[in-house]
Scaffold this motif. Structure first.
Motif, PDB file in Angstrom:
ATOM      1  N   ALA A 157       0.849  -1.181   0.000  1.00  0.00           N
ATOM      2  CA  ALA A 157       0.000   0.000   0.000  1.00  0.00           C
ATOM      3  C   ALA A 157       0.887   1.234   0.000  1.00  0.00           C
ATOM      4  O   ALA A 157       1.743   1.387   0.870  1.00  0.00           O
ATOM      5  CB  ALA A 157      -0.896  -0.010   1.243  1.00  0.00           C
ATOM      6  N   PRO A 158       0.756   2.159  -0.949  1.00  0.00           N
ATOM      7  CA  PRO A 158       1.707   3.234  -1.123  1.00  0.00           C
ATOM      8  C   PRO A 158       1.767   4.207   0.044  1.00  0.00           C
ATOM      9  O   PRO A 158       2.788   4.837   0.270  1.00  0.00           O
ATOM     10  CB  PRO A 158       1.221   3.933  -2.394  1.00  0.00           C
ATOM     11  CG  PRO A 158      -0.222   3.560  -2.511  1.00  0.00           C
ATOM     12  CD  PRO A 158      -0.307   2.177  -1.957  1.00  0.00           C
ATOM     13  N   SER A 159       0.671   4.353   0.812  1.00  0.00           N
ATOM     14  CA  SER A 159       0.670   5.352   1.867  1.00  0.00           C
ATOM     15  C   SER A 159       0.752   4.757   3.258  1.00  0.00           C
ATOM     16  O   SER A 159       0.716   5.472   4.244  1.00  0.00           O
ATOM     17  CB  SER A 159      -0.607   6.198   1.763  1.00  0.00           C
ATOM     18  OG  SER A 159      -1.742   5.377   1.898  1.00  0.00           O
ATOM     19  N   ALA A 160       0.823   3.432   3.377  1.00  0.00           N
ATOM     20  CA  ALA A 160       0.797   2.794   4.686  1.00  0.00           C
ATOM     21  C   ALA A 160       2.187   2.770   5.315  1.00  0.00           C
ATOM     22  O   ALA A 160       3.184   2.592   4.627  1.00  0.00           O
ATOM     23  CB  ALA A 160       0.268   1.372   4.560  1.00  0.00           C
ATOM     24  N   THR A 161       2.235   2.954   6.639  1.00  0.00           N
ATOM     25  CA  THR A 161       3.492   2.836   7.351  1.00  0.00           C
ATOM     26  C   THR A 161       3.940   1.377   7.339  1.00  0.00           C
ATOM     27  O   THR A 161       3.153   0.494   7.659  1.00  0.00           O
ATOM     28  CB  THR A 161       3.326   3.302   8.805  1.00  0.00           C
ATOM     29  OG1 THR A 161       2.934   4.670   8.815  1.00  0.00           O
ATOM     30  CG2 THR A 161       4.624   3.130   9.582  1.00  0.00           C
ATOM     31  N   PRO A 162       5.185   1.100   6.960  1.00  0.00           N
ATOM     32  CA  PRO A 162       5.631  -0.295   6.960  1.00  0.00           C
ATOM     33  C   PRO A 162       5.661  -0.837   8.378  1.00  0.00           C
ATOM     34  O   PRO A 162       6.120  -0.161   9.303  1.00  0.00           O
ATOM     35  CB  PRO A 162       7.039  -0.204   6.365  1.00  0.00           C
ATOM     36  CG  PRO A 162       7.479   1.209   6.611  1.00  0.00           C
ATOM     37  CD  PRO A 162       6.232   2.042   6.546  1.00  0.00           C
ATOM     38  N   HIS A 163       5.174  -2.045   8.557  1.00  0.00           N
ATOM     39  CA  HIS A 163       5.162  -2.667   9.877  1.00  0.00           C
ATOM     40  C   HIS A 163       6.444  -3.460  10.075  1.00  0.00           C
ATOM     41  O   HIS A 163       6.819  -4.261   9.221  1.00  0.00           O
ATOM     42  CB  HIS A 163       3.952  -3.593  10.018  1.00  0.00           C
ATOM     43  CG  HIS A 163       2.640  -2.885   9.912  1.00  0.00           C
ATOM     44  ND1 HIS A 163       2.110  -2.127  10.933  1.00  0.00           N
ATOM     45  CD2 HIS A 163       1.742  -2.811   8.895  1.00  0.00           C
ATOM     46  CE1 HIS A 163       0.947  -1.619  10.554  1.00  0.00           C
ATOM     47  NE2 HIS A 163       0.708  -2.021   9.320  1.00  0.00           N
ATOM     48  N   LEU A 164       7.102  -3.238  11.204  1.00  0.00           N
ATOM     49  CA  LEU A 164       8.315  -3.983  11.527  1.00  0.00           C
ATOM     50  C   LEU A 164       8.128  -4.735  12.829  1.00  0.00           C
ATOM     51  O   LEU A 164       7.352  -4.337  13.704  1.00  0.00           O
ATOM     52  CB  LEU A 164       9.526  -3.044  11.653  1.00  0.00           C
ATOM     53  CG  LEU A 164      10.038  -2.346  10.395  1.00  0.00           C
ATOM     54  CD1 LEU A 164      11.318  -1.578  10.715  1.00  0.00           C
ATOM     55  CD2 LEU A 164      10.284  -3.330   9.265  1.00  0.00           C
ATOM     56  N   GLY A 165       8.879  -5.815  12.959  1.00  0.00           N
ATOM     57  CA  GLY A 165       8.891  -6.584  14.186  1.00  0.00           C
ATOM     58  C   GLY A 165      10.293  -7.088  14.464  1.00  0.00           C
ATOM     59  O   GLY A 165      11.193  -6.960  13.624  1.00  0.00           O
ATOM     60  N   LEU A 166      10.484  -7.660  15.644  1.00  0.00           N
ATOM     61  CA  LEU A 166      11.770  -8.237  16.037  1.00  0.00           C
ATOM     62  C   LEU A 166      11.563  -9.687  16.444  1.00  0.00           C
ATOM     63  O   LEU A 166      10.546 -10.034  17.041  1.00  0.00           O
ATOM     64  CB  LEU A 166      12.384  -7.478  17.218  1.00  0.00           C
ATOM     65  CG  LEU A 166      12.636  -5.982  17.086  1.00  0.00           C
ATOM     66  CD1 LEU A 166      13.287  -5.442  18.359  1.00  0.00           C
ATOM     67  CD2 LEU A 166      13.500  -5.667  15.882  1.00  0.00           C
ATOM     68  N   ILE A 167      12.560 -10.530  16.138  1.00  0.00           N
ATOM     69  CA  ILE A 167      12.578 -11.903  16.628  1.00  0.00           C
ATOM     70  C   ILE A 167      13.972 -12.198  17.146  1.00  0.00           C
ATOM     71  O   ILE A 167      14.968 -11.783  16.533  1.00  0.00           O
ATOM     72  CB  ILE A 167      12.144 -12.916  15.540  1.00  0.00           C
ATOM     73  CG1 ILE A 167      12.017 -14.322  16.143  1.00  0.00           C
ATOM     74  CG2 ILE A 167      13.090 -12.901  14.344  1.00  0.00           C
ATOM     75  CD1 ILE A 167      11.360 -15.330  15.204  1.00  0.00           C
ATOM     76  N   ARG A 168      14.058 -12.878  18.282  1.00  0.00           N
ATOM     77  CA  ARG A 168      15.364 -13.186  18.878  1.00  0.00           C
ATOM     78  C   ARG A 168      16.126 -14.180  18.019  1.00  0.00           C
ATOM     79  O   ARG A 168      15.562 -15.122  17.446  1.00  0.00           O
ATOM     80  CB  ARG A 168      15.197 -13.808  20.274  1.00  0.00           C
ATOM     81  CG  ARG A 168      15.085 -12.846  21.434  1.00  0.00           C
ATOM     82  CD  ARG A 168      16.307 -12.041  21.760  1.00  0.00           C
ATOM     83  NE  ARG A 168      17.481 -12.801  22.107  1.00  0.00           N
ATOM     84  CZ  ARG A 168      17.849 -13.123  23.355  1.00  0.00           C
ATOM     85  NH1 ARG A 168      17.087 -12.771  24.378  1.00  0.00           N
ATOM     86  NH2 ARG A 168      18.954 -13.794  23.575  1.00  0.00           N
TER      87      ARG A 168
END
Length: 318
Positions: A190-201
């Protein structure tokens, strides 16, 4: 008995690969994990228990901690499947054809039958097939991993996130934006959506669930041994400071800053493997501590807190 993602998994491995239910269970389950007060390795030989509680488990009935590292279990199962179909290139081709075709359709039907959106699963199959991968056995592995994780967790989104992380670290392949919303494609963000980030150990080179979703709020997420704030991650080793680092989103970009930690914060670039020591640049002093200059992070970077705590940055399905 109604097919579930789990029963599809076990039935397929028995029929396509000649792998008995008990053998599959021994590979995908963490034998030392407790279930009903006993280690799983002591209960798998009970055919009634295996069939009722494991093979035909309802979606989300088994918590993620009951399963082994999915990258390792998928590799073991994929190797057996390739061998069962002649080995080498021929075996890989047979596995690819099966898990992009009939096995994918059966798994998708089981997902839909239990009210789980199967569109992300189909999108991920197409994405894997579109990648330039050598050798082809790696493509087979990604398809099998998708099948295994979806069958175990009944969650295409969890499978997509885990495969994205594995492909970046183990195969140096970027899957770009992966979208879990119904009707969306895996290739078009989606051009206007904030990219979602996550972390994994990352522990001893293996992924250790869960995946921590980073907060897009103004406060961001605090990492530390005793962190404070509305969004925190405390899955760290002993040399990590109370409030060690902060990650936040500014528009379409994500940043991390060291919060005056004792043992430092470093970022290893997923793009070129360069090392960036945040302690080497000091920013504004906040609440009595020296905060480092913000450093931009992105998918496939590795965040290092202290001597041993490592997190892989992952782009999440929306």
């Amino acid at each position: 008995m109604e097919e579930t993602p789990s029963s599809v998994l076990y039935t397929d491995f028995r029929q396509f690969g000649g792998i008995a239910h008990r053998d599959t269970a021994q590979i995908v389950l963490n034998g030392s994990a407790l279930y009903g007060g006993k280690p799983l390795r002591q209960r798998i030989d009970d055919k009634t228990f295996l069939s009722r509680e494991i093979v035909h488990a309802r979606p989300h009935a088994l918590p993620p901690e009951l399963f082994s590292d999915f990258a390792s279990s998928a590799q073991r199962l994929c190797a057996r499947l390739i061998t069962a179909h002649g080995g080498g290139a021929d075996g890989s081709s047979a596995v690819i054809a099966h898990y992009r075709g009939p096995a994918a359709h059966v798994m998708a039907e089981a997902l839909e039958a239990t009210d789980i959106d199967a569109a992300p699963y189909h999108n991920m199959v197409r994405k894997i097939m579109s990648l330039t991968i050598e050798p082809e056995s790696d493509r087979a592995l990604l398809l099998v991993m998708l099948f295994v994780i979806t069958g175990c967790l009944a969650s295409p989104a969890a499978a997509i996130n885990a495969i994205d992380a594995f492909a970046n670290v183990a195969l140096s392949i970027s899957l770009d934006t992966l979208v879990a919303a119904h009707g969306a494609t895996a290739d078009v963000p989606a051009p206007s959506a904030t990219p979602h980030l996550g972390l994994i150990r990352l522990v001893d080179g293996a992924f250790r669930p869960p995946i921590y979703r980073l907060s897009a709020s103004a406060e961001g997420t605090i990492l530390g041994c005793l962190p404070t704030g509305p969004s925190t991650i405390a899955d760290v080793d002993q040399d990590v400071s109370r409030n060690h680092a902060r990650i936040w989103c500014d528009g379409m970009r994500w940043f991390i800053a060291d919060l005056g930690s004792t043992n430092g914060t470093r970022v290893i670039s997923g793009a070129d493997k360069s090392l960036h020591d945040l302690a080497s640049s000091k920013g504004a002093r906040m609440q009595g501590v020296d905060v480092s200059e913000p450093f931009e992070i992105s998918n496939s970077d590795i965040i290092c807190l202290g001597a041993t705590t490592r997190f892989l940055v992952m782009k999440l399905a929306s």
